[in-house]
Scaffold this active site. Structure first.
Site, mmCIF file in Angstrom:
data_model
loop_
_atom_site.group_PDB
_atom_site.id
_atom_site.type_symbol
_atom_site.label_atom_id
_atom_site.label_comp_id
_atom_site.label_asym_id
_atom_site.label_seq_id
_atom_site.Cartn_x
_atom_site.Cartn_y
_atom_site.Cartn_z
ATOM 1 N N ARG A 181 11.924 -15.254 14.726
ATOM 2 C CA ARG A 181 11.414 -13.947 13.807
ATOM 3 C C ARG A 181 12.118 -14.184 12.454
ATOM 4 O O ARG A 181 11.237 -13.786 11.352
ATOM 5 C CB ARG A 181 12.302 -13.059 14.396
ATOM 6 C CG ARG A 181 12.024 -11.580 13.319
ATOM 7 C CD ARG A 181 12.512 -10.205 13.916
ATOM 8 N NE ARG A 181 13.553 -10.026 15.085
ATOM 9 C CZ ARG A 181 14.938 -10.223 14.758
ATOM 10 N NH1 ARG A 181 15.415 -10.205 13.499
ATOM 11 N NH2 ARG A 181 15.725 -10.423 15.609
ATOM 12 N N TYR B 83 -6.907 -0.625 -2.225
ATOM 13 C CA TYR B 83 -7.058 -0.459 -0.725
ATOM 14 C C TYR B 83 -6.687 0.789 -0.126
ATOM 15 O O TYR B 83 -5.467 1.191 -0.244
ATOM 16 C CB TYR B 83 -6.668 -1.856 -0.196
ATOM 17 C CG TYR B 83 -6.759 -1.829 1.302
ATOM 18 C CD1 TYR B 83 -8.070 -1.642 1.929
ATOM 19 C CD2 TYR B 83 -5.680 -1.799 2.202
ATOM 20 C CE1 TYR B 83 -8.205 -1.477 3.291
ATOM 21 C CE2 TYR B 83 -5.693 -1.923 3.610
ATOM 22 C CZ TYR B 83 -6.988 -1.608 4.206
ATOM 23 O OH TYR B 83 -7.224 -1.690 5.331
ATOM 24 N N ASP C 5 -1.493 -7.473 -6.521
ATOM 25 C CA ASP C 5 -2.200 -7.781 -5.327
ATOM 26 C C ASP C 5 -3.390 -8.901 -5.755
ATOM 27 O O ASP C 5 -4.287 -8.360 -6.385
ATOM 28 C CB ASP C 5 -2.756 -6.516 -4.805
ATOM 29 C CG ASP C 5 -3.424 -7.075 -3.270
ATOM 30 O OD1 ASP C 5 -4.077 -7.994 -3.081
ATOM 31 O OD2 ASP C 5 -3.503 -6.136 -2.423
ATOM 32 N N LYS D 225 -7.956 -12.270 4.221
ATOM 33 C CA LYS D 225 -9.204 -12.569 3.630
ATOM 34 C C LYS D 225 -9.601 -13.769 3.180
ATOM 35 O O LYS D 225 -9.744 -14.687 3.961
ATOM 36 C CB LYS D 225 -9.420 -11.524 2.326
ATOM 37 C CG LYS D 225 -8.661 -10.214 2.889
ATOM 38 C CD LYS D 225 -9.634 -9.536 3.712
ATOM 39 C CE LYS D 225 -9.526 -8.145 4.413
ATOM 40 N NZ LYS D 225 -8.171 -7.421 4.109
HETATM 41 C C1 LIG Z 1 -6.870 -5.648 -1.676
HETATM 42 C C2 LIG Z 1 -6.109 -5.410 -0.399
HETATM 43 N N1 LIG Z 1 -4.756 -5.557 -0.069
HETATM 44 C C3 LIG Z 1 -4.353 -5.408 0.969
HETATM 45 C C4 LIG Z 1 -5.088 -5.418 2.182
HETATM 46 C C5 LIG Z 1 -4.415 -5.050 3.558
HETATM 47 O O1 LIG Z 1 -4.429 -6.302 4.258
HETATM 48 P P1 LIG Z 1 -4.635 -6.434 5.859
HETATM 49 O O2 LIG Z 1 -5.969 -5.823 6.155
HETATM 50 O O3 LIG Z 1 -4.644 -7.926 6.001
HETATM 51 O O4 LIG Z 1 -3.467 -5.615 6.153
HETATM 52 C C6 LIG Z 1 -6.525 -5.224 2.254
HETATM 53 C C7 LIG Z 1 -7.101 -5.027 3.209
HETATM 54 O O5 LIG Z 1 -8.476 -4.924 2.994
HETATM 55 C C8 LIG Z 1 -7.140 -5.429 0.736
HETATM 56 O O6 LIG Z 1 -8.243 -5.305 0.473
#
Ligand SMILES: Cc1ncc(COP(=O)(O)O)c(C=O)c1O
Length: 387
Positions: free
Chosen positions: A56, A108, A180, A205
């Site tokens: 962990r 998101y 992000d 992604k």
């Molecule tokens: C820009 C962005 N940040 C964070 C996330 C969250 O990621 P996860 O789906 O891997 O939890 C997403 C998910 O689509 C995203 O598009």
């Protein structure tokens, strides 16, 4: 902290992605970094100072991945989480009740839900602004602002923040700038080099890239943040498992090839959509008419593979989403296959309709993650879907 004497620092990103941080497993020479599928480790003696004691907290496969992402983002350390949202949770865990965050008004939907349903309950304050408007970001800063949090490009409206200009604002007010970087990846954009303190990713992604795992990253730029983020990962218990770490390491090996192809295809697809009579508007950062095209040219080395577009006739939505032979109607983005998404009912469904409509996420907005298939096949399918 990653070792700045590592030979990989002198190499181009195209080589770094292939070789990762260590190049191979130092113990065995294995070129595919081993999956250390263990929860615990033999302790050699009382009071011995060992790096790995419990998975962990630390695991060699995760550690290789964390160092690889830190190297790519030019941060001092990286942390790998079970999902992008776990990375978002860890980042907001840096805050205390009563502190304030300036946040992008277009993010998101899962990040939005986390803010609304969790962090506001804990007394963290948020002001949402258009991060494409640097003056609006500055105007939203308060005496208790401790973080500026943004995506660039934003999901799904593809707004572009001037990261260096916003970094000046965050430094002046003593707040952390969090970017992000999911849509462009460090292959096309390195926010820490532009002045950000923290970069986060949905590793699910483009980084993993093959629709086969969920993962998330936090990369930091100094020792104080390293200490805090390491503690948060170990304490929240949300670190990425060894096998998933290996999948992302393997995905990253082809990041350079994939990102170039995503971009090459996206440029062709955006041009096709712009000329299509059923399409009202195209949102693509590589479009010369994008309002922040000059900022994109200043701060990135590529446009990526994400496009949003609105269609003129809402009654055609289902045909556009589901009428393809190859392109699949699905959530998520950044993988090898082209996916088409309806933000209103999928990725951004947790945002109230009036907020969504205000920023442009209407019943006619569609998001496309352009894959690495043949561009002519993608366009042929889109032609059928839009007919
Ligand atoms: C820009 C962005 N940040 C964070 C996330 C969250 O990621 P996860 O789906 O891997 O939890 C997403 C998910 O689509 C995203 O598009």
């Amino acid at each position: 902290m990653i070792d700045k004497n590592n030979k990989q620092f002198t190499r181009k990103a195209d080589s770094v992605v292939v070789h990762g941080y260590q190049g191979c497993d130092p113990l065995t020479g294995a070129i595919s970094y081993p999956i250390y599928q263990t929860s615990t480790y033999k302790n050699p003696g009382l009071n011995s100072n060992i790096q790995f004691s419990y998975s962990r907290c630390d695991n060699p496969t995760r550690f290789e991945l964390e160092n690889t992402i830190a190297l790519l983002e030019n941060g001092t350390a990286g942390y790998a989480f079970a999902s992008g949202l776990a990375a978002v949770t860890a980042t907001f865990s840096l805050l205390k009740s009563g502190e304030h965050v300036v946040v992008s008004d277009d993010i998101y939907g899962g990040s939005y839900r986390q803010i609304e349903e969790l962090w506001k309950n804990f007394g963290v304050e948020f002001t949402a602004v258009d991060v494409g408007d640097t003056a609006a970001v500055k105007a939203a800063v308060r005496p208790n602002t401790k973080m500026i949090y943004l995506e660039s490009p934003t999901n799904p409206m593809m707004k572009v923040a001037d990261i260096a200009a916003i970094a000046e604002i965050s430094k002046a007010c003593g707040a952390l700038l969090v970017v992000d970087n999911t849509f462009l990846t460090p292959y096309f954009q390195k926010p820490i080099e532009l002045g950000a303190d923290i970069v986060i990713h949905s590793g699910t992604k483009f980084l993993a890239g093959h629709h086969d795992t969920t993962a998330g990253f936090v990369v930091v730029n100094n020792e104080a943040l390293e200490k805090r983020m390491g503690l948060i990962l170990r304490t929240e218990g949300s670190g990425l498992a060894p096998f998933d770490s290996w999948l992302v390491l393997r995905g990253i090996k082809t990041l350079a090839l994939r990102m170039k192809r995503h971009e090459e295809n996206a440029i062709k697809v955006a041009a096709f959509l712009k000329n299509h009579p059923a399409v009202e508007k195209v949102y693509f950062v590589g479009d010369k008419e994008h309002p922040s095209f000059d900022v994109t040219m200043k701060q990135t080395t590529g446009f990526g593979g994400m496009i949003s577009f609105s269609i003129k006739d809402a009654s055609k939505v289902e045909q556009v989403l589901c009428g393809g032979d190859m392109i699949m109607f699905a959530e998520s983005l950044g993988g090898t296959a082209t996916l088409i998404t309806y933000p209103q009912t999928q990725t951004h469904a947790s945002i109230p309709a009036e907020v969504r409509n205000k920023i442009g996420i209407t019943d006619r907005l569609i998001r496309l993650s352009v894959g690495i298939e043949d561009a002519e096949d993608i366009i042929a399918d889109l032609t059928k879907m839009l007919s």
